[in-house]
Enzyme design. Structure first.
Site, PDB file in Angstrom:
ATOM      1  N   ARG A 163      50.400 -34.389 -18.566  1.00  0.00           N
ATOM      2  CA  ARG A 163      49.428 -33.851 -19.534  1.00  0.00           C
ATOM      3  C   ARG A 163      48.102 -33.428 -18.896  1.00  0.00           C
ATOM      4  O   ARG A 163      47.071 -33.407 -19.556  1.00  0.00           O
ATOM      5  CB  ARG A 163      49.174 -34.847 -20.668  1.00  0.00           C
ATOM      6  CG  ARG A 163      50.437 -35.183 -21.459  1.00  0.00           C
ATOM      7  CD  ARG A 163      50.131 -35.816 -22.796  1.00  0.00           C
ATOM      8  NE  ARG A 163      51.361 -36.273 -23.422  1.00  0.00           N
ATOM      9  CZ  ARG A 163      51.850 -37.507 -23.292  1.00  0.00           C
ATOM     10  NH1 ARG A 163      51.201 -38.403 -22.582  1.00  0.00           N
ATOM     11  NH2 ARG A 163      52.980 -37.831 -23.896  1.00  0.00           N
ATOM     12  N   LYS A 181      43.371 -18.654 -17.432  1.00  0.00           N
ATOM     13  CA  LYS A 181      44.654 -18.301 -18.046  1.00  0.00           C
ATOM     14  C   LYS A 181      45.781 -18.641 -17.086  1.00  0.00           C
ATOM     15  O   LYS A 181      45.799 -18.169 -15.955  1.00  0.00           O
ATOM     16  CB  LYS A 181      44.703 -16.814 -18.361  1.00  0.00           C
ATOM     17  CG  LYS A 181      43.958 -16.428 -19.614  1.00  0.00           C
ATOM     18  CD  LYS A 181      44.323 -15.010 -19.999  1.00  0.00           C
ATOM     19  CE  LYS A 181      43.623 -14.589 -21.267  1.00  0.00           C
ATOM     20  NZ  LYS A 181      44.031 -13.232 -21.673  1.00  0.00           N
ATOM     21  N   GLU A 192      41.923  -3.772 -11.071  1.00  0.00           N
ATOM     22  CA  GLU A 192      41.162  -4.729 -11.897  1.00  0.00           C
ATOM     23  C   GLU A 192      39.672  -4.649 -11.587  1.00  0.00           C
ATOM     24  O   GLU A 192      38.827  -4.852 -12.461  1.00  0.00           O
ATOM     25  CB  GLU A 192      41.670  -6.164 -11.684  1.00  0.00           C
ATOM     26  CG  GLU A 192      43.091  -6.418 -12.190  1.00  0.00           C
ATOM     27  CD  GLU A 192      43.187  -6.658 -13.701  1.00  0.00           C
ATOM     28  OE1 GLU A 192      42.148  -6.862 -14.368  1.00  0.00           O
ATOM     29  OE2 GLU A 192      44.321  -6.636 -14.229  1.00  0.00           O
ATOM     30  N   LYS A 241      33.480 -11.053 -14.910  1.00  0.00           N
ATOM     31  CA  LYS A 241      34.472 -11.774 -15.704  1.00  0.00           C
ATOM     32  C   LYS A 241      33.910 -13.111 -16.183  1.00  0.00           C
ATOM     33  O   LYS A 241      34.106 -13.497 -17.342  1.00  0.00           O
ATOM     34  CB  LYS A 241      35.765 -11.989 -14.908  1.00  0.00           C
ATOM     35  CG  LYS A 241      36.849 -12.631 -15.762  1.00  0.00           C
ATOM     36  CD  LYS A 241      38.237 -12.521 -15.173  1.00  0.00           C
ATOM     37  CE  LYS A 241      39.257 -13.084 -16.171  1.00  0.00           C
ATOM     38  NZ  LYS A 241      40.635 -13.044 -15.650  1.00  0.00           N
ATOM     39  N   GLU A 285      39.468 -16.884 -25.757  1.00  0.00           N
ATOM     40  CA  GLU A 285      39.830 -15.566 -26.250  1.00  0.00           C
ATOM     41  C   GLU A 285      39.780 -15.449 -27.770  1.00  0.00           C
ATOM     42  O   GLU A 285      40.740 -15.038 -28.422  1.00  0.00           O
ATOM     43  CB  GLU A 285      41.235 -15.171 -25.742  1.00  0.00           C
ATOM     44  CG  GLU A 285      41.456 -13.678 -25.793  1.00  0.00           C
ATOM     45  CD  GLU A 285      42.570 -13.217 -24.841  1.00  0.00           C
ATOM     46  OE1 GLU A 285      43.355 -14.043 -24.384  1.00  0.00           O
ATOM     47  OE2 GLU A 285      42.607 -12.014 -24.570  1.00  0.00           O
ATOM     48  N   ARG A 344      36.300 -11.863 -25.297  1.00  0.00           N
ATOM     49  CA  ARG A 344      37.129 -11.896 -24.104  1.00  0.00           C
ATOM     50  C   ARG A 344      38.238 -10.849 -24.117  1.00  0.00           C
ATOM     51  O   ARG A 344      38.756 -10.463 -23.071  1.00  0.00           O
ATOM     52  CB  ARG A 344      37.736 -13.293 -23.969  1.00  0.00           C
ATOM     53  CG  ARG A 344      38.541 -13.457 -22.721  1.00  0.00           C
ATOM     54  CD  ARG A 344      38.820 -14.919 -22.453  1.00  0.00           C
ATOM     55  NE  ARG A 344      39.743 -15.028 -21.337  1.00  0.00           N
ATOM     56  CZ  ARG A 344      39.944 -16.137 -20.646  1.00  0.00           C
ATOM     57  NH1 ARG A 344      39.293 -17.215 -20.972  1.00  0.00           N
ATOM     58  NH2 ARG A 344      40.788 -16.161 -19.645  1.00  0.00           N
ATOM     59  N   ASN A 388      41.158  -7.208 -21.522  1.00  0.00           N
ATOM     60  CA  ASN A 388      42.504  -6.644 -21.588  1.00  0.00           C
ATOM     61  C   ASN A 388      42.492  -5.118 -21.587  1.00  0.00           C
ATOM     62  O   ASN A 388      43.513  -4.491 -21.866  1.00  0.00           O
ATOM     63  CB  ASN A 388      43.225  -7.152 -22.841  1.00  0.00           C
ATOM     64  CG  ASN A 388      43.525  -8.633 -22.733  1.00  0.00           C
ATOM     65  OD1 ASN A 388      43.939  -9.115 -21.693  1.00  0.00           O
ATOM     66  ND2 ASN A 388      43.294  -9.350 -23.823  1.00  0.00           N
ATOM     67  N   HIS A 398      45.460  -3.177 -20.524  1.00  0.00           N
ATOM     68  CA  HIS A 398      46.565  -4.117 -20.376  1.00  0.00           C
ATOM     69  C   HIS A 398      47.634  -3.990 -21.458  1.00  0.00           C
ATOM     70  O   HIS A 398      48.784  -4.314 -21.215  1.00  0.00           O
ATOM     71  CB  HIS A 398      46.043  -5.556 -20.344  1.00  0.00           C
ATOM     72  CG  HIS A 398      45.445  -5.927 -19.023  1.00  0.00           C
ATOM     73  ND1 HIS A 398      44.380  -5.251 -18.472  1.00  0.00           N
ATOM     74  CD2 HIS A 398      45.779  -6.890 -18.111  1.00  0.00           C
ATOM     75  CE1 HIS A 398      44.061  -5.806 -17.300  1.00  0.00           C
ATOM     76  NE2 HIS A 398      44.899  -6.792 -17.070  1.00  0.00           N
ATOM     77  N   HIS A 401      51.088  -3.650 -20.055  1.00  0.00           N
ATOM     78  CA  HIS A 401      52.169  -4.610 -20.288  1.00  0.00           C
ATOM     79  C   HIS A 401      53.409  -3.910 -20.812  1.00  0.00           C
ATOM     80  O   HIS A 401      54.534  -4.280 -20.468  1.00  0.00           O
ATOM     81  CB  HIS A 401      51.724  -5.683 -21.282  1.00  0.00           C
ATOM     82  CG  HIS A 401      50.849  -6.733 -20.673  1.00  0.00           C
ATOM     83  ND1 HIS A 401      50.218  -7.703 -21.421  1.00  0.00           N
ATOM     84  CD2 HIS A 401      50.493  -6.968 -19.390  1.00  0.00           C
ATOM     85  CE1 HIS A 401      49.511  -8.481 -20.621  1.00  0.00           C
ATOM     86  NE2 HIS A 401      49.654  -8.056 -19.389  1.00  0.00           N
ATOM     87  N   HIS A 433      51.561  -5.323 -11.238  1.00  0.00           N
ATOM     88  CA  HIS A 433      50.705  -5.485 -12.417  1.00  0.00           C
ATOM     89  C   HIS A 433      49.508  -4.530 -12.352  1.00  0.00           C
ATOM     90  O   HIS A 433      49.192  -3.836 -13.320  1.00  0.00           O
ATOM     91  CB  HIS A 433      50.241  -6.938 -12.515  1.00  0.00           C
ATOM     92  CG  HIS A 433      49.261  -7.195 -13.610  1.00  0.00           C
ATOM     93  ND1 HIS A 433      49.605  -7.135 -14.944  1.00  0.00           N
ATOM     94  CD2 HIS A 433      47.939  -7.507 -13.578  1.00  0.00           C
ATOM     95  CE1 HIS A 433      48.531  -7.392 -15.684  1.00  0.00           C
ATOM     96  NE2 HIS A 433      47.514  -7.620 -14.881  1.00  0.00           N
TER      97      HIS A 433
END
Lengths: 361, 361
Positions: B118, B140, B182, B224, B234, B238, B242, B245, B249, B262
């Protein structure tokens, strides 16, 4: 109905406790922020309550996932199957997962909610006494690994918990006893008055008396919530909730998950922890006898399995996550109603506890 | 060496940026609280840097996990193999995981750290330009699912990030360009001065100039970090990260993960998002041309794959997690150096963008 608030700042949530709560959908809908739901249950509970739950929730997209019942299925592979349904049915970040089942369903659903799209809402509807008093509070979610129980998981809090005492009427008596094990634990670690109440009301609990069960669930959750509020991520104090669990996990691992119920293993584990506490002089002969007597009246095992050796216990307790930097730490009683965590363990006394706690074949 | 602090309350951490940092073990050891380490890398990076890293860290129990290289291996199954090693080698809660690799290794290691018992500590040592500017900040972590990218994961912050620019000397030029995608993004969404700097320094970056790379990594991470500090999980702002993206994606999913890098998909995706922003009147003809020109100079694709239809884009963007309650939301430019999130999308214009952005076969 009793409403208990678990205070964790912006992660606070209510626990609703009482009879017939499954027929009060507004208790749930006030906590559902999107239009999508996924109800996760198992193949024993779903036939009993799934239709009733679904029919009370109108105007929502409801998906269902039925997992195989039992601790042996609390695996990464079964857990991953939840995502297959969520993605195939296009659940987005505002979805809510509902756990309808016992601790296994609750742990897997909560862990899936923690990880789906990096975190979505979830609601717990525990259907066993054990999950009402244990999984309802604390935010521990996760799955087992072949090399250790609950080794993979997250701390993640639900939006609310609905503890409907009426659902316990379908619970096998062996599982009722397993739940009472955790209830007795709260009396032992932090609430001596409650321990005395349990000595006087154990027959009512075993008989399924709704008033006694509501009170026991409420007081157990209050005790646990008070500990968790002080130590959400198990930095220190929270460890006392593991009273009986280090021994108990060793038993569960040795027997294979699911052969002993978790609460049964904890029952024997608490008897062992009490025995060691007695050897350290923390509790008297008669206090130890009262603990064993209450566990016995609750129809819980008070001895370890006959085929488990001290060496096997030590090996299995060595990989337990409650070991800090390789040193064994145990939760023991300081007195009746007060537990402490210590790494000051006399290995000779521990050996005596293993010997004394072994069931006769 | 530059030190940048990512400010997230009790989850704050430093990013060390500069040359030769892998030879300065004290940068790492000050963040290691236990005596156990598990270094997770891939089969392309480990032969280059694993020995160097291990030899600098003395007096610690070090385990190693070598994952197969590539986005196609960013799966739950490969991720789960990390736990096999951690448990077999008895790593406890004070262990530290170190990600030595690009974004895939970083995402999987961070997610494993989030879930092992955990939550245990982890450190990022990004070895690609993309992971230095993207994965280093934001917390992330996660893995892909056959039905969607990064659909399973957690927000989880490292103890520190070591961005050693020297490691980029072994990076293939195609991956250098993917990282620059990026970097250009930060100029477009929040830092017009940086965009102009990039127009003037793109050749130095492509040539591997250490000073230019250090500056670009630092300024990207600063941009960032400023966004993430305002919106760690997010909730709103935030989402501008993206930019490019959602289109990107869709391209990655259609082509199968790993066929386009990517950053390459994000390059084409940013050109598409810029095209749609231009159609809405947010940027001028010449500004659109400057964006496409910079992407082109950075050796990035500026068109979608020839075989992708508008219908396929819509389908794939429909399961993207940036869709709120079924409604398409996109990040577009409001002006050069300023992005917004909007669900007010003109579908005719979107269709025109798909048509205009299709590569000629």
């Amino acid at each position: 109905m009793q409403v208990l608030s678990v205070n964790l700042g912006d992660r606070s949530y209510p626990i609703y406790i009482g009879e017939g709560l499954l027929s009060q959908p507004e208790l749930l809908t006030r906590h559902i922020r999107g239009r999508q739901l996924c109800i996760i249950s198992n193949d024993r509970i779903a036939p009993l309550y799934m239709d009733k739950l679904c029919s009370s929730l109108t105007g929502l997209q409801i998906s269902k996932v039925i997992l195989p019942d039992g601790e042996s299925h609390k695996t990464l592979e079964i857990w991953a199957s939840i995502f297959d349904t969520l993605l195939a049915e296009k659940h987005n970040r505002t979805t809510t997962l509902i756990a309808l089942g016992g601790g296994v369903v609750g742990d897997m659903t909560g862990f899936a909610a923690a990880c789906y799209q990096r975190g979505v809402d979830f609601i717990q509807i525990p259907t066993t006494l054990l999950s009402m008093v244990d999984s309802s509070v604390g935010g521990k979610t996760g799955v087992n690994h072949p090399l250790g129980k609950n080794m993979i998981g997250a701390f993640y809090q639900p939006q609310c918990v609905l503890a409907d005492i009426s659902l316990l009427s379908s619970l096998p008596s062996r599982e009722l006893s397993a739940g009472i094990a955790e209830i007795i634990k709260y009396g032992l670690i932090s609430d001596y008055d409650f321990f005395v109440w349990l000595e006087n009301n154990i027959d009512a609990l075993l008989g399924g008396d709704a008033f006694a069960l509501t009170y026991a669930v409420q007081r157990s959750c209050e005790n646990k919530a008070a500990v968790v509020a002080q130590d959400e991520r198990e930095g220190g104090l929270r460890a006392i909730l593991n009273f009986g669990h280090t021994f108990g996990h060793a038993i569960e691992t040795a027997q294979g998950y699911g052969n002993w119920l978790h609460g049964e293993a904890v029952g024997a584990g608490m008897a062992m922890a009490a025995d060691l506490s007695w050897r350290r002089g923390a509790i008297s002969d008669s206090e130890l006898a009262r603990i064993v007597d209450l566990l016995h009246k609750a129809k819980l095992p008070t001895k370890a399995p006959a085929d488990m050796s001290p060496a096997q216990f030590m090996e299995l307790m060595g990989v337990d996550k409650k070991v800090l930097d390789g040193r064994l730490r145990l939760v023991l009683l300081e007195s009746m109603g007060k537990a402490i965590t210590t790494s000051d363990i006399d290995l000779v006394m521990l050996q005596q506890t293993f010997d004394a706690s072994k069931a006769v074949i």
